[in-house]
Design a protein around this motif. Structure first.
Motif, PDB file in Angstrom:
ATOM      1  N   ILE A 196       0.857  -1.188   0.000  1.00 36.01           N
ATOM      2  CA  ILE A 196       0.000   0.000   0.000  1.00 36.01           C
ATOM      3  C   ILE A 196       0.892   1.236   0.000  1.00 36.01           C
ATOM      4  O   ILE A 196       1.959   1.250   0.629  1.00 36.01           O
ATOM      5  CB  ILE A 196      -0.959  -0.017   1.217  1.00 36.01           C
ATOM      6  CG1 ILE A 196      -1.999   1.100   1.096  1.00 36.01           C
ATOM      7  CG2 ILE A 196      -0.200   0.046   2.532  1.00 36.01           C
ATOM      8  CD1 ILE A 196      -3.178   0.922   2.052  1.00 36.01           C
ATOM      9  N   HIS A 197       0.485   2.269  -0.729  1.00 39.70           N
ATOM     10  CA  HIS A 197       1.339   3.433  -0.963  1.00 39.70           C
ATOM     11  C   HIS A 197       0.845   4.634  -0.172  1.00 39.70           C
ATOM     12  O   HIS A 197      -0.247   5.136  -0.414  1.00 39.70           O
ATOM     13  CB  HIS A 197       1.343   3.762  -2.467  1.00 39.70           C
ATOM     14  CG  HIS A 197       2.385   4.737  -2.879  1.00 39.70           C
ATOM     15  ND1 HIS A 197       2.092   5.905  -3.538  1.00 39.70           N
ATOM     16  CD2 HIS A 197       3.726   4.728  -2.733  1.00 39.70           C
ATOM     17  CE1 HIS A 197       3.207   6.567  -3.793  1.00 39.70           C
ATOM     18  NE2 HIS A 197       4.212   5.877  -3.308  1.00 39.70           N
ATOM     19  N   PHE A 198       1.644   5.084   0.786  1.00 38.26           N
ATOM     20  CA  PHE A 198       1.310   6.266   1.570  1.00 38.26           C
ATOM     21  C   PHE A 198       2.126   7.446   1.064  1.00 38.26           C
ATOM     22  O   PHE A 198       3.228   7.712   1.548  1.00 38.26           O
ATOM     23  CB  PHE A 198       1.584   6.029   3.056  1.00 38.26           C
ATOM     24  CG  PHE A 198       0.608   5.098   3.715  1.00 38.26           C
ATOM     25  CD1 PHE A 198      -0.681   4.983   3.244  1.00 38.26           C
ATOM     26  CD2 PHE A 198       0.976   4.334   4.802  1.00 38.26           C
ATOM     27  CE1 PHE A 198      -1.594   4.136   3.842  1.00 38.26           C
ATOM     28  CE2 PHE A 198       0.063   3.479   5.418  1.00 38.26           C
ATOM     29  CZ  PHE A 198      -1.221   3.375   4.932  1.00 38.26           C
ATOM     30  N   ALA A 199       1.582   8.155   0.072  1.00 35.23           N
ATOM     31  CA  ALA A 199       2.272   9.309  -0.486  1.00 35.23           C
ATOM     32  C   ALA A 199       1.966  10.560   0.332  1.00 35.23           C
ATOM     33  O   ALA A 199       2.858  11.197   0.890  1.00 35.23           O
ATOM     34  CB  ALA A 199       1.863   9.513  -1.944  1.00 35.23           C
ATOM     35  N   ILE A 200       0.688  10.902   0.413  1.00 38.26           N
ATOM     36  CA  ILE A 200       0.253  12.121   1.109  1.00 38.26           C
ATOM     37  C   ILE A 200      -0.891  11.760   2.052  1.00 38.26           C
ATOM     38  O   ILE A 200      -1.825  11.050   1.662  1.00 38.26           O
ATOM     39  CB  ILE A 200      -0.221  13.186   0.105  1.00 38.26           C
ATOM     40  CG1 ILE A 200       0.877  13.496  -0.919  1.00 38.26           C
ATOM     41  CG2 ILE A 200      -0.635  14.478   0.826  1.00 38.26           C
ATOM     42  CD1 ILE A 200       0.386  14.271  -2.129  1.00 38.26           C
ATOM     43  N   ILE A 201      -0.814  12.225   3.277  1.00 35.48           N
ATOM     44  CA  ILE A 201      -1.874  11.974   4.253  1.00 35.48           C
ATOM     45  C   ILE A 201      -2.349  13.302   4.838  1.00 35.48           C
ATOM     46  O   ILE A 201      -1.539  14.167   5.172  1.00 35.48           O
ATOM     47  CB  ILE A 201      -1.386  11.064   5.401  1.00 35.48           C
ATOM     48  CG1 ILE A 201      -0.993   9.688   4.862  1.00 35.48           C
ATOM     49  CG2 ILE A 201      -2.456  10.928   6.477  1.00 35.48           C
ATOM     50  CD1 ILE A 201      -0.435   8.757   5.919  1.00 35.48           C
ATOM     51  N   LYS A 202      -3.654  13.431   4.929  1.00 32.47           N
ATOM     52  CA  LYS A 202      -4.270  14.587   5.587  1.00 32.47           C
ATOM     53  C   LYS A 202      -5.118  14.045   6.721  1.00 32.47           C
ATOM     54  O   LYS A 202      -5.998  13.203   6.502  1.00 32.47           O
ATOM     55  CB  LYS A 202      -5.128  15.371   4.586  1.00 32.47           C
ATOM     56  CG  LYS A 202      -5.734  16.645   5.142  1.00 32.47           C
ATOM     57  CD  LYS A 202      -6.526  17.386   4.076  1.00 32.47           C
ATOM     58  CE  LYS A 202      -7.776  16.640   3.678  1.00 32.47           C
ATOM     59  NZ  LYS A 202      -8.641  17.405   2.757  1.00 32.47           N
TER      60      LYS A 202
ATOM     61  N   VAL B  55      -6.003   9.802   2.259  1.00 31.52           N
ATOM     62  CA  VAL B  55      -4.702   9.244   1.900  1.00 31.52           C
ATOM     63  C   VAL B  55      -4.574   9.200   0.385  1.00 31.52           C
ATOM     64  O   VAL B  55      -5.414   8.607  -0.295  1.00 31.52           O
ATOM     65  CB  VAL B  55      -4.518   7.825   2.484  1.00 31.52           C
ATOM     66  CG1 VAL B  55      -3.130   7.291   2.138  1.00 31.52           C
ATOM     67  CG2 VAL B  55      -4.704   7.833   3.999  1.00 31.52           C
ATOM     68  N   TRP B  56      -3.535   9.824  -0.145  1.00 27.96           N
ATOM     69  CA  TRP B  56      -3.249   9.794  -1.570  1.00 27.96           C
ATOM     70  C   TRP B  56      -2.091   8.833  -1.841  1.00 27.96           C
ATOM     71  O   TRP B  56      -1.152   8.736  -1.043  1.00 27.96           O
ATOM     72  CB  TRP B  56      -2.865  11.176  -2.089  1.00 27.96           C
ATOM     73  CG  TRP B  56      -3.977  12.153  -2.207  1.00 27.96           C
ATOM     74  CD1 TRP B  56      -4.682  12.476  -3.336  1.00 27.96           C
ATOM     75  CD2 TRP B  56      -4.513  12.992  -1.170  1.00 27.96           C
ATOM     76  NE1 TRP B  56      -5.631  13.438  -3.060  1.00 27.96           N
ATOM     77  CE2 TRP B  56      -5.547  13.780  -1.738  1.00 27.96           C
ATOM     78  CE3 TRP B  56      -4.230  13.153   0.189  1.00 27.96           C
ATOM     79  CZ2 TRP B  56      -6.272  14.706  -0.997  1.00 27.96           C
ATOM     80  CZ3 TRP B  56      -4.959  14.063   0.934  1.00 27.96           C
ATOM     81  CH2 TRP B  56      -5.961  14.832   0.339  1.00 27.96           C
ATOM     82  N   GLY B  57      -2.175   8.145  -2.989  1.00 26.37           N
ATOM     83  CA  GLY B  57      -1.089   7.247  -3.364  1.00 26.37           C
ATOM     84  C   GLY B  57      -1.370   6.629  -4.711  1.00 26.37           C
ATOM     85  O   GLY B  57      -2.268   7.049  -5.444  1.00 26.37           O
ATOM     86  N   TYR B  58      -0.574   5.608  -5.076  1.00 24.48           N
ATOM     87  CA  TYR B  58      -0.846   4.821  -6.276  1.00 24.48           C
ATOM     88  C   TYR B  58      -1.837   3.730  -5.876  1.00 24.48           C
ATOM     89  O   TYR B  58      -1.547   2.915  -5.007  1.00 24.48           O
ATOM     90  CB  TYR B  58       0.427   4.153  -6.792  1.00 24.48           C
ATOM     91  CG  TYR B  58       1.501   5.101  -7.266  1.00 24.48           C
ATOM     92  CD1 TYR B  58       1.240   6.049  -8.254  1.00 24.48           C
ATOM     93  CD2 TYR B  58       2.783   5.027  -6.752  1.00 24.48           C
ATOM     94  CE1 TYR B  58       2.238   6.906  -8.705  1.00 24.48           C
ATOM     95  CE2 TYR B  58       3.789   5.874  -7.198  1.00 24.48           C
ATOM     96  CZ  TYR B  58       3.511   6.814  -8.175  1.00 24.48           C
ATOM     97  OH  TYR B  58       4.493   7.652  -8.612  1.00 24.48           O
TER      98      TYR B  58
ATOM     99  N   SER C  50      -3.928   9.265  -6.501  1.00 28.60           N
ATOM    100  CA  SER C  50      -5.350   9.520  -6.354  1.00 28.60           C
ATOM    101  C   SER C  50      -5.728   9.385  -4.888  1.00 28.60           C
ATOM    102  O   SER C  50      -4.977   8.840  -4.083  1.00 28.60           O
ATOM    103  CB  SER C  50      -6.175   8.550  -7.214  1.00 28.60           C
ATOM    104  OG  SER C  50      -5.855   7.211  -6.902  1.00 28.60           O
ATOM    105  N   ASP C  51      -6.888   9.890  -4.549  1.00 26.61           N
ATOM    106  CA  ASP C  51      -7.375   9.919  -3.180  1.00 26.61           C
ATOM    107  C   ASP C  51      -8.049   8.594  -2.849  1.00 26.61           C
ATOM    108  O   ASP C  51      -8.759   8.032  -3.678  1.00 26.61           O
ATOM    109  CB  ASP C  51      -8.366  11.080  -3.048  1.00 26.61           C
ATOM    110  CG  ASP C  51      -8.788  11.347  -1.615  1.00 26.61           C
ATOM    111  OD1 ASP C  51      -8.519  10.504  -0.758  1.00 26.61           O
ATOM    112  OD2 ASP C  51      -9.396  12.400  -1.372  1.00 26.61           O
ATOM    113  N   SER C  52      -7.850   8.113  -1.632  1.00 29.38           N
ATOM    114  CA  SER C  52      -8.492   6.862  -1.224  1.00 29.38           C
ATOM    115  C   SER C  52     -10.012   6.951  -1.313  1.00 29.38           C
ATOM    116  O   SER C  52     -10.698   5.955  -1.493  1.00 29.38           O
ATOM    117  CB  SER C  52      -8.072   6.499   0.208  1.00 29.38           C
ATOM    118  OG  SER C  52      -8.362   7.549   1.111  1.00 29.38           O
ATOM    119  N   LYS C  53     -10.562   8.173  -1.210  1.00 23.86           N
ATOM    120  CA  LYS C  53     -12.010   8.350  -1.285  1.00 23.86           C
ATOM    121  C   LYS C  53     -12.546   8.023  -2.679  1.00 23.86           C
ATOM    122  O   LYS C  53     -13.727   7.764  -2.854  1.00 23.86           O
ATOM    123  CB  LYS C  53     -12.395   9.783  -0.917  1.00 23.86           C
ATOM    124  CG  LYS C  53     -12.262  10.077   0.573  1.00 23.86           C
ATOM    125  CD  LYS C  53     -12.732  11.473   0.915  1.00 23.86           C
ATOM    126  CE  LYS C  53     -12.687  11.710   2.418  1.00 23.86           C
ATOM    127  NZ  LYS C  53     -13.104  13.066   2.796  1.00 23.86           N
TER     128      LYS C  53
END
Length: 552
Positions: free
Chosen positions: A460-466, A518-521, A492-495
């Motif tokens: 799982i890819h954790f690029a950007i987290i808010k 969470v954004w990632g691949y 892309s956003d996990s949403k």
């Protein structure tokens, strides 16, 4: 000096306490239930009264002994599991240890003040010659002729030692570093007032120099019960949980200029640890197995390599260009600022590689162009929000904005079976519990839409987290910070990826965590960085050019 020290916000401390209370309450409830069961059993036995004892058959004895042995084995196994979870080494993430550099290409900077010894910045060079118009420097390097384009910075001071660097930066002068390697002095036994942190109020040009700030970011400040006013020895990074000291200053802190102009911080390589296990190195004598076990947690409790922060009157305004920042806690920390980050590498964070504070009336704007981030225990970029004073009236002045242009390569894939998420600086015991819960939670099918498979393993890819955490009486329970341009780099956003409510929050975490994006691949899209990709000499050779010139 206090302004440069990394402090844990009060809200963050409250969050940790509340988390511990949640775990403690759950444990207490279990004990109460067990106690009630025991009391009930005792009452039942009394009601039944004593029965005459009958001799037990051999077969029955065998069954009982076997059952007791089995139950004992289960209890022992459960006990061992609990001990490992609570007191064993926590989950970690591997280090990225291949040497990096700031590639200057054909450029070389000089100031108009102070002396220059070319052999200090070009260690193996000889026969140096500066052209009459001072625009070209020629010399020999390994028997070959080298030519550099000289860029003169008017009013800048050429600095050759760490002491000169500190003095001139803190005096608000422009500086150009003219030594390929500078190192902070030993601080054990010194007072806090003697810590040579640097408050940057003017431009800094590094010429690719490596600045070893291990003594600053890893400084141990004694606790009150042991406080004699002197700093303690540095940690060897083997076990943060045994540390009895507060830790970590920010090495470089960029603050607002008096004339409100942008501060340029360019071509500097800042390392919080030289990763050298040989004599004289920051990890001298450290066993390689211990390095592997600790991973990025070797830097737990470290301060930041770079801190960009505004004040009550103004936001800090910085251009951070062609730099390397590595081996720290929050490696780059941003608060109440406007930051343009271009062509940089940020790696090896025991917390977050690029940490962005979300606080009332302290919004930041971060413009990223052509950067690389690698090996962050949590998300590579994290918008954290623990401020309980953000409400409808001030939220517009509180939410941050991240704008992405060019490329943003993030090497922060995590194996679903070896997940690290909460840094042990929050609390070693709590971190082990939380990471164990996350490690059990993430392999669940409800997260599969966010995973990629490679070599039979899921990542799982954790690029950007808010994220939004804090107390239950907060007026706003979401973090409204914005991320623009993710589609340009394949995130892309996990949403938007099969998750009804975004990234699923584990039930126990929902007690303190109210919102997370969470954004990632996702959806098996490995993007430009695959789950098992890492730096290599071949990759870096091409990457250095792209960091300077962009990617075609």
């Amino acid at each position: 000096m206090e302004d440069n020290k990394e402090l844990i916000p009060d809200a963050e401390k409250d969050t940790t306490t509340e988390s511990q209370e949640v775990v403690a309450q759950a444990t207490t409830d279990e004990i109460v239930v067990n106690k009630e069961s025991v009391e009930t059993a005792k009452s039942d036995n009394k009601a039944k009264g004593k029965k005459s004892k009958q001799p037990m058959s051999k077969k029955k004895k065998t069954i009982v002994i076997t059952a007791v042995a089995a139950v004992s084995a289960i209890i022992l196994g459960l006990f061992i599991w609990i001990m490992v979870i609570l007191f064993g080494p926590g989950r970690t993430q591997d280090l990225s240890s291949i040497p990096l550099k700031v590639d200057m290409g054909d450029d070389y900077y000089i100031g108009t003040e102070g002396q220059i010894d070319y052999s200090k910045i070009f260690k193996d060079g000889s026969d140096f010659s500066l052209s009459e118009d001072k625009k070209t420097l020629t010399f020999k390097l390994n028997g070959k002729a080298v030519e550099k384009n000289v860029i003169t910075i008017d009013g800048a001071v050429n600095v050759n030692t760490f002491d000169e660097l500190v003095a001139n930066i803190n005096d608000g002068k422009k500086v150009v570093i003219q030594n390929a390697s500078l190192k902070a002095p030993k601080l054990e036994g010194k007072t806090e007032a003697e810590v040579p942190t640097m408050t940057v109020k003017n431009d800094v040009y590094g010429n690719g120099a490596v600045i070893n700030v291990n003594e600053l970011v890893g400084t141990r400040v004694k606790t009150l019960d042991k406080n004699d006013g002197k700093l303690a020895a540095l940690t060897d990074g083997t076990d943060y949980s045994k540390s009895k000291y507060f830790t970590g200053y920010s090495a470089f802190t960029i603050v607002p200029r008096e004339d409100s102009k942008q501060v340029i911080f360019q071509d500097v390589h800042v390392t919080g640890n030289d990763m050298n296990t040989e004599e004289g190195g920051n990890l001298a004598g450290l066993d390689k197995d211990k390095m592997t076990e600790r991973g990025v947690k070797l830097f737990s409790g470290y301060g930041s390599a770079l801190y960009v922060c505004g004040n009550e009157d103004a936001k800090s305004n910085a251009l951070v260009k062609h730099c390397v920042f590595e081996n720290a806690g929050k490696v780059v920390h941003i608060s109440n600022s406007v930051v343009n980050m271009e062509g940089c590498i940020v790696r090896n964070a025991s917390d977050t590689a690029v940490s962005i504070e979300t606080a009332a009336n302290r919004a930041s704007t971060i413009n990223m162009k052509d950067n690389v981030i690698a090996n962050s225990l949590t998300g590579a970029i994290l918008f954290y929000c623990m401020d309980t004073t953000i409400d409808k009236d001030n939220e517009a002045a509180s939410w941050n904005t991240l704008n992405i242009d060019g490329f943003l390569d993030i090497y922060n894939w995590k194996n679903e079976n070896n997940l690290s998420f909460l840094p042990e600086t929050e609390d070693p015991l709590l971190a082990n519990i939380a990471n164990a819960i996350a490690g059990d939670e993430i392999p669940n099918e409800k997260y599969d839409a966010l995973k990629a498979e490679e070599g039979g393993e899921k990542y799982i890819h954790f690029a950007i987290i808010k994220i939004r955490t804090g107390s239950k009486d907060m007026p706003i329970k979401y973090n409204g910070s914005k991320v623009n341009g993710c589609e340009k780099v394949g995130y892309s956003d996990s949403k938007a990826n099969g998750q009804t409510n975004g990234f699923p929050i584990p039930p126990i975490a929902s007690k303190i965590m109210y919102d997370i994006d969470v954004w990632g691949y996702y959806n098996n899209d490995k993007g430009s960085v695959g789950p098992t990709d890492g730096f290599s000499e071949k990759v870096l050779e091409k990457l250095y050019v792209e960091l300077r010139e962009g990617r075609a």
